[in-house]
Structure formats: C-alpha cells, structure tokens
Motif scaffolding. Sequence first.
Motif, PDB file in Angstrom:
ATOM      1  N   THR A   1       0.834  -1.211   0.000  1.00  0.00           N
ATOM      2  CA  THR A   1       0.000   0.000   0.000  1.00  0.00           C
ATOM      3  C   THR A   1       0.862   1.252   0.000  1.00  0.00           C
ATOM      4  O   THR A   1       0.491   2.251  -0.610  1.00  0.00           O
ATOM      5  CB  THR A   1      -1.005   0.008   1.169  1.00  0.00           C
TER       6      THR A   1
ATOM      7  N   LEU B   1       1.973   1.690  -3.624  1.00  0.00           N
ATOM      8  CA  LEU B   1       0.857   2.205  -4.420  1.00  0.00           C
ATOM      9  C   LEU B   1       0.626   3.691  -4.148  1.00  0.00           C
ATOM     10  O   LEU B   1       0.426   4.475  -5.081  1.00  0.00           O
ATOM     11  CB  LEU B   1      -0.416   1.418  -4.125  1.00  0.00           C
ATOM     12  N   ALA B   2       0.664   4.069  -2.887  1.00  0.00           N
ATOM     13  CA  ALA B   2       0.449   5.471  -2.519  1.00  0.00           C
ATOM     14  C   ALA B   2       1.548   6.358  -3.102  1.00  0.00           C
ATOM     15  O   ALA B   2       1.268   7.436  -3.653  1.00  0.00           O
ATOM     16  CB  ALA B   2       0.387   5.612  -1.001  1.00  0.00           C
TER      17      ALA B   2
ATOM     18  N   LEU C   1      -7.348  -3.384  -2.257  1.00  0.00           N
ATOM     19  CA  LEU C   1      -6.358  -2.509  -2.895  1.00  0.00           C
ATOM     20  C   LEU C   1      -6.981  -1.722  -4.040  1.00  0.00           C
ATOM     21  O   LEU C   1      -6.710  -0.523  -4.198  1.00  0.00           O
ATOM     22  CB  LEU C   1      -5.162  -3.320  -3.405  1.00  0.00           C
TER      23      LEU C   1
ATOM     24  N   ALA D   1      -9.245   0.995  -2.517  1.00  0.00           N
ATOM     25  CA  ALA D   1      -8.457   2.012  -1.823  1.00  0.00           C
ATOM     26  C   ALA D   1      -7.692   2.880  -2.815  1.00  0.00           C
ATOM     27  O   ALA D   1      -7.589   4.104  -2.639  1.00  0.00           O
ATOM     28  CB  ALA D   1      -7.491   1.358  -0.846  1.00  0.00           C
ATOM     29  N   GLU D   2      -7.169   2.263  -3.866  1.00  0.00           N
ATOM     30  CA  GLU D   2      -6.434   3.036  -4.867  1.00  0.00           C
ATOM     31  C   GLU D   2      -7.360   4.008  -5.591  1.00  0.00           C
ATOM     32  O   GLU D   2      -7.017   5.170  -5.810  1.00  0.00           O
ATOM     33  CB  GLU D   2      -5.739   2.108  -5.859  1.00  0.00           C
TER      34      GLU D   2
ATOM     35  N   GLU E   1      -3.195   9.914   0.120  1.00  0.00           N
ATOM     36  CA  GLU E   1      -2.628   8.589   0.360  1.00  0.00           C
ATOM     37  C   GLU E   1      -3.367   7.838   1.469  1.00  0.00           C
ATOM     38  O   GLU E   1      -3.237   6.620   1.603  1.00  0.00           O
ATOM     39  CB  GLU E   1      -1.147   8.706   0.742  1.00  0.00           C
TER      40      GLU E   1
ATOM     41  N   LEU F   1      -5.170   4.374   1.058  1.00  0.00           N
ATOM     42  CA  LEU F   1      -4.261   3.244   0.877  1.00  0.00           C
ATOM     43  C   LEU F   1      -3.565   2.876   2.180  1.00  0.00           C
ATOM     44  O   LEU F   1      -3.418   1.695   2.503  1.00  0.00           O
ATOM     45  CB  LEU F   1      -3.236   3.550  -0.215  1.00  0.00           C
TER      46      LEU F   1
END
Length: 192
Positions: free
Chosen positions: A89, A92-93, A161, A164-165, A174, A177
């Motif tokens: 995460t 990704l953030a 995910l 959240a993304e 952010e 995530l």
Amino acid sequence: MKTTTTGTRERIVRATSRLLQRQGYEGTGIKQISREAEATLGSVYHFFPGGKQELAAEAIRHGDQEFAELLRAGLGAADDPAEAITACTRLLAEALRASDWQDGCPITSTALETVGRAPVIEQAVGEAFTHWRAIVEDRLRTSGLSAKDSRELAVTVVNTLEGAELTAQITRSEEPLHLAGKHLARLIAGYR
C-alpha cells in the motif's frame, strides 16, 4: 525515436496502456495512440490488425505486468506477510502521488467501460485479476497460511487494494491506501 519493429510495437502498447489508464477506453482514440507512441497509423494497424479492441487487450496485459511487479516488490519487502501488505500500500500510494494522482489501477477504467461489450478485453481483465490474486495467494501460502485461507484472503486483498487506490486517486490522498494496508495487515495477522 526507436527504429526496431519490436521497439515500435512496445511504444504503441505502452502509450495505449498509459492513455487507457488515464482516459479510459472511450476517451482514447487510435490517432492519439499513434501520436503518443510516435508511430504511424499504419504501424498501429500492422501490429494490431484487430484494431482498438485487440490493442486495448494487449495494453491491459502490459498493465497487468506493471501492477504485478509492484505487488511482487511490496510483498517481497518483508518476511511477515502483514508487513508486506503495508509495503504494497505504501508503494501504491507513492506511485499515485508521484503521478499527480493520474495513474491509478492500469485496467480499471477500461474494464468498467467495456464490460459486456468487448469479450477480448474482458478476458484480458479477468486474467489480470486472476494473476494478481495468484501473486498474493502464493505469498500468503509461503508464509504458512492454508490454501483456503490464502485464496480467500488474496481475493480480499486485491479487492481492497483496488477500492483504496480508486478512493486515493479521487480524493488525492494517500490515506485510503495507508488505512487499507493497516487493516489488511491486521486481518492477515489474525490468520497466523
């Protein structure tokens, strides 16, 4: 400008992947792809005689590989699978912020726009989700979780995910995530 045939095809696929990620299927045209890839329209149709749907499916496969690399990097960042999920995460953030909130999931927009209308794209999307779940499932299995728990948790992880993304992208934050990572880690830790 690259002159090799492989280079031209690769540029076309990469440009399409990025455009689909940012604009979706309906918002992306073949002429724009050609310009962004610095390739002729003839080259686009040479490599993708099936047209936009064939090209989009290949771009989805490219996006699948990009996301899979990020998943593997995050999942490999820690021995503990719960910590590894939070690493995912974070990655990704960081990537989302670095793209100024433009580059979320590489397949979501196209998947939603083409569901029920483009079987070749739907198949590529389905394969991508299956691939991502398999990566997570394999990581959970190697950490000692049962096959059933690993499979079910992998579905939960990928679904969470994705949501959240998308939320992080829309809110330009952010936090969704990071919170998803925190709670997925708690969930996974509960199975150990």
